[in-house]
Write an enzyme that holds these catalytic residues in place. Structure first.
Site, short mmCIF file in Angstrom:
data_model
loop_
_atom_site.label_atom_id
_atom_site.label_comp_id
_atom_site.label_asym_id
_atom_site.label_seq_id
_atom_site.Cartn_x
_atom_site.Cartn_y
_atom_site.Cartn_z
N HIS A 1 -24.22 -31.07 84.49
CA HIS A 1 -23.43 -30.38 85.52
C HIS A 1 -23.36 -31.22 86.80
CE1 HIS A 1 -23.57 -26.75 83.04
NE2 HIS A 1 -22.71 -26.21 83.88
N TRP B 1 -26.03 -17.73 78.41
CA TRP B 1 -25.92 -19.16 78.17
C TRP B 1 -25.88 -19.49 76.68
CZ3 TRP B 1 -24.19 -22.09 81.77
CH2 TRP B 1 -24.45 -21.79 83.11
N GLN B 2 -26.35 -18.60 75.84
CA GLN B 2 -26.30 -18.82 74.40
C GLN B 2 -24.96 -18.45 73.78
OE1 GLN B 2 -29.57 -16.51 72.92
NE2 GLN B 2 -31.11 -18.07 73.37
N ASN B 3 -24.12 -17.70 74.50
CA ASN B 3 -22.93 -17.13 73.87
C ASN B 3 -21.62 -17.45 74.57
OD1 ASN B 3 -23.92 -15.06 71.62
ND2 ASN B 3 -25.35 -14.92 73.33
N PRO C 1 -19.84 -24.17 71.15
CA PRO C 1 -20.01 -25.58 70.73
C PRO C 1 -21.19 -26.28 71.38
CG PRO C 1 -17.69 -25.09 71.09
CD PRO C 1 -18.45 -23.90 71.57
N VAL C 2 -21.37 -26.09 72.69
CA VAL C 2 -22.52 -26.72 73.37
C VAL C 2 -23.82 -26.08 72.92
CG1 VAL C 2 -23.61 -27.05 75.61
CG2 VAL C 2 -21.16 -27.46 75.35
N TYR D 1 -33.04 -28.70 70.79
CA TYR D 1 -34.07 -27.65 70.85
C TYR D 1 -34.95 -27.66 69.59
CZ TYR D 1 -36.05 -22.95 71.20
OH TYR D 1 -36.91 -21.88 71.26
N ASN E 1 -20.55 -20.52 75.57
CA ASN E 1 -20.05 -21.83 75.14
C ASN E 1 -20.73 -22.19 73.82
OD1 ASN E 1 -19.22 -24.47 74.84
ND2 ASN E 1 -19.51 -25.02 76.98
#
Length: 505
Positions: A430, A389-391, A395-396, A405, A393
């Site tokens: 989502h 999830w860190q890599n 831009p998000v 955060y 996307n």
């Protein structure tokens, strides 16, 4: 000198000369004898050395002969099998090629089976009908055009704050009101206007969600600039003896400083730029590469046709044939339909990832000469769910890290609570982007995203290396089709009295 003296000296001189000559002859003779002895010794040493070398060569030849005789008799050495982890062998290129060939053959068989069972289902007119119910009415496009009003409001508020015409608190109130309307206005429009199709509604809501995140970043960065300017003003007023050094060097005279960035051109560049985080001076590429631009455009057109064909030809028939087992709660057939849907769904997701994050975003970046092209990292090597999830996307991820955060950490929140809040925010959007266009609220997407928290804990705690990477891939391949089936089933149950009947199983 007298005559008798000469007679006496002459013999003596001749005698001395004879003695000297004899001495020289003796020394020369001794020197020759010495040289001859040395040469004889060197010859003897050379012969001895040659004999030693010849003996060594003979011994080596004898050893080689013995070794060759031993090799003929022995064929085993101490070694590990190549597939053992202790062997140190790492070249599995042939096995990777075999996997690719098997994947191509298996999918070709599925494609032929699909053609034989359903025929050619690709219909471009049907794709247009997904966006428009009436070709003369474009409600989703009009909804997207309206978002320009919110952009102008954000710019106007920032200009008033820069001039000091309104207070900081009142400006923040207008900003949050503007952002709240951006979130709620398209949702109410989609829910109230039946002429907006689900696909058109999803497109409009995605545009408004991106605009919401961009304007939030725009608000934060300009506020940070005002705070920095006030801090510099206070420091200068306290120490007037210190000369003020220019903040912009001669090499960066074209750079924009606050409040010179508060212009329509600057804001609209940010709106169309492939990023969610605002900066006063983005990195810029020196020129537009036409070859690169045309390749990305060709990829966008080709992959769009491929996505449409795969969805209509492969995915839709599987979904339609899954309705009856879901209605009858036939568990075995439900699992079989889920596995059948997993392959086309995952393939379409991978193609969409390349189409959006590589082709489309690089196309926009090249047109705008936007320099930062890191839209994704090596998420396919993820060994933990968090790393994925860190890599996948960037831009998000950058927006969440910068504007959500880290501010929570600075306000005293714990690392675990901040990470959970980020997942909660992602789960909300989502669900927002799925439930509102479908006009139903089932929370499948929300629960799927929140389920990533225990999954991330389990994978990070108990699975490492290749096992963690396999777990991440399994969650992607199996998790998405489950949510797709749930939403499609509920949509057909709510909006169609009769479920589609299929003859093929």
């Amino acid at each position: 000198m007298r005559m008798d003296d000469r007679e006496i000296v002459g013999p003596i001189t001749r005698q001395r000369r004879a003695t000297l000559s004899n001495t020289r002859r003796g020394s020369l003779k001794n020197l020759n004898e010495l040289n001859g002895g040395l040469s004889e010794k060197s010859d003897r040493a050379g012969k001895t050395k040659r004999k030693a070398q010849e003996s060594q060569a003979e011994n080596a030849n004898e050893k080689n002969k013995r070794k060759s005789r031993g090799d003929k008799m022995s064929c085993h050495t101490l070694q590990e099998s190549l597939l053992s982890s202790s062997s140190g062998f790492r070249n599995y290129r042939g096995i990777l090629n075999w996997c690719v060939v098997m994947l191509v053959l298996s999918n070709a068989r599925l494609f032929l089976e699909n053609l034989l069972r359903y025929g050619i289902l690709v219909d471009p007119i049907q794709i247009i009908s997904l966006f428009l119910k009436d070709p003369y009415s474009w409600p989703a496009a009009c909804l997207v055009i309206v978002c320009n009003a919110f952009i102008v409001v954000a710019l106007y508020v920032e200009r008033q704050l820069a001039k000091g015409s309104i207070s900081e608190q009142f400006g923040m109130f207008i900003h949050f009101l503007n952002l709240s309307i951006i979130l709620c206005f398209p949702m109410a429009t989609v829910l109230c206007l039946p002429s907006i199709t689900p696909v058109g509604g999803a497109f409009a809501l995605s545009a408004y969600t991106i605009l919401l995140l961009k304007l939030y970043s725009y608000k934060d960065v300009n506020r940070w600039c005002r705070e920095r300017r006030k801090a510099k003003a206070r420091s200068l007023s306290r120490s007037l003896s210190c000369p003020s050094s220019p903040t912009i060097s001669s090499s960066s005279q074209n750079h924009v400083s606050y409040p010179g960035n508060l212009s329509l051109r600057d804001l609209y560049y940010f709106v169309f730029a492939p990023t969610l985080c605002y900066e006063l001076n983005f990195p810029r590429s020196p020129r537009i590469r036409m070859g690169f631009l045309l390749r990305r455009l060709f990829e966008m057109l080709l992959l769009t046709q491929l996505l449409v064909g795969l969805i209509q030809q492969w995915m839709v028939p599987v979904i339609q044939s899954s309705m009856k087992p879901l209605q009858e709660m036939d568990f075995s057939r439900m699992v079989e339909r889920l596995l059948r849907l997993a392959v086309p769904n995952h393939l379409i997701w991978l193609i969409f990832f390349y189409w959006f994050f590589h082709s489309s975003m690089n196309f926009m970046a090249e047109v705008l000469q936007f320099g930062d092209r890191e839209f994704y990292r090596d998420w396919w090597n993820s060994e933990t769910v968090t790393y994925f999830w860190q890599n996948w996307n960037i831009p998000v991820h950058k927006w969440c890290l910068r504007h959500f955060y880290k501010p929570m950490l600075r306000r005293g929140g714990s690392k675990w609570a901040s990470q959970s809040a980020v997942f909660f925010l992602s789960a909300f959007f989502h669900e927002y982007l799925v439930s509102v266009p479908l006009r139903m609220f089932r929370l499948w997407a929300f629960m799927g995203m929140m389920a990533q928290l225990p999954l991330a804990f389990f994978v990070g705690r108990y699975l490492r290396g290749n096992y963690g990477n396999a777990a991440v891939w399994m969650s992607l391949i199996i998790g998405q089709p489950i949510a797709v089936l749930m939403y499609v089933h509920d949509y057909y149950v709510l909006h169609h009295q009769e479920l589609p009947q299929t003859t093929g199983l």
